[in-house]
Design an enzyme around this catalytic site. Sequence first.
Site, PDB file in Angstrom:
ATOM      1  N   THR A 197       0.852  -1.196   0.000  1.00  0.00           N
ATOM      2  CA  THR A 197       0.000   0.000   0.000  1.00  0.00           C
ATOM      3  C   THR A 197       0.881   1.236   0.000  1.00  0.00           C
ATOM      4  O   THR A 197       1.915   1.280   0.672  1.00  0.00           O
ATOM      5  CB  THR A 197      -0.953   0.006   1.215  1.00  0.00           C
ATOM      6  N   PHE A 213       1.248   5.224   0.780  1.00  0.00           N
ATOM      7  CA  PHE A 213       0.693   6.244   1.677  1.00  0.00           C
ATOM      8  C   PHE A 213       1.270   7.608   1.320  1.00  0.00           C
ATOM      9  O   PHE A 213       2.407   7.695   0.843  1.00  0.00           O
ATOM     10  CB  PHE A 213       1.076   5.938   3.133  1.00  0.00           C
TER      11      PHE A 213
END
Length: 376
Positions: free
Chosen positions: A259, A261
């Site tokens: 992921t 960020f």
Amino acid sequence: MTVTEEIQALREGIDGLDRELLELLNRRMDYARRIGEIKARHGIDPFDPAREEAICRCLTARNRGPLSDESVRAIYREILAASRILQQPLGVAFLGPEWTYSHLAAISLFGHNARYVPHRTLIDVFDALNKNLAHIALVPVENSLEGGIAQTMDLLYERPVVIVRECYLEIAHCLAGRGGEVAAVKRIYGHPHALAQCRRWVFENLRHAELHESASTAQAAQHAAKDPEGAAICSLQAACHHGLKILAERVEDHSGNTTRFFALGHRKNAPTGHDKTSILFAVPDKPGALYTALEPFARWQLNMTRIESRPNRLMPWQYLFFSDFEGHRDDPQIEDSLQALSERTSFLKILGSYPRSDPMKPIRFDFEKVRFGGEN
Ligand SMILES: C=C(O[C@@H]1C=C(C(=O)O)C=C[C@H]1O)C(=O)O
């Protein structure tokens, strides 16, 4: 010389170096404190992410081992955090509760020595920054398997924020419960994304378990801690924090689950020579509009690393394009492309230029260290 004597002699070497290191670290802190005083006198933001990244990049370039570059970065993450705290503790808002992947991403960027404040929703995280309750808002942007995080993209459009850092975090899920074995688990708690990422593993190993959606992976761990027949899909850190036993590791269906960020702030970064720029734009409704808008980027050979569209919620059936490319907004070619883009688009927002991270080298948290600190 006995083995003990041999080790003792080497330890004396280490003790001497540690004393020198401490002395040097304190001298470093003294410089940082003095810089902090100058910044405070002139109302300058104490936190300078571009300078911090330039320091880490310069040190890893000089590093000849045996320390790995990751270790150099990890050590400096904490040195910089300790240095910042002498100027002003950095307030970081993130999507809580504690030990969500957002929390881990925040720690990977700003070290353990920051004021981390968990919030219940992404809107609250953005609000904390916009109301000056935090210096930084840490938000998930996209996942390598699930794609863009719609709510973050919408808020990036609506709110006056600047991207100051990016980071890629490896998402490694485990199944954790209060005890027993995998086969005894009757209920699985998980964030919908986490459940989706482990669908095949759950089908093969726990086909008859009930699935319960939680607001976050950390909240799933909280629920599992109260249910003797339940288990959570969460990070090892969340499991350890809630005193859960690890029943199975790496239960995600695809390796390389990462992921991305963003750390959001208010201030523009200076160039580091190794940056990425994110923009958001809309094009007029006519043939070739997107091609025309992007043509200057191709002409300058700028490397576009992402383009993704979202429906514009204020204007039905119109689209917003989120795009990232290598370089800093102050680089002449990018300035020129952005100028041309502003003339060819119906809307343009420059979300920020920030030090570039490598998606193929995501941050990995040290499993053994976590297990050592937990119950297992
Ligand atoms: C000391 C400074 O302030 C902060 C601390 C830094 C450091 O310890 O090296 C670097 C950048 C800033 O976030 C600075 O701006 O140089």
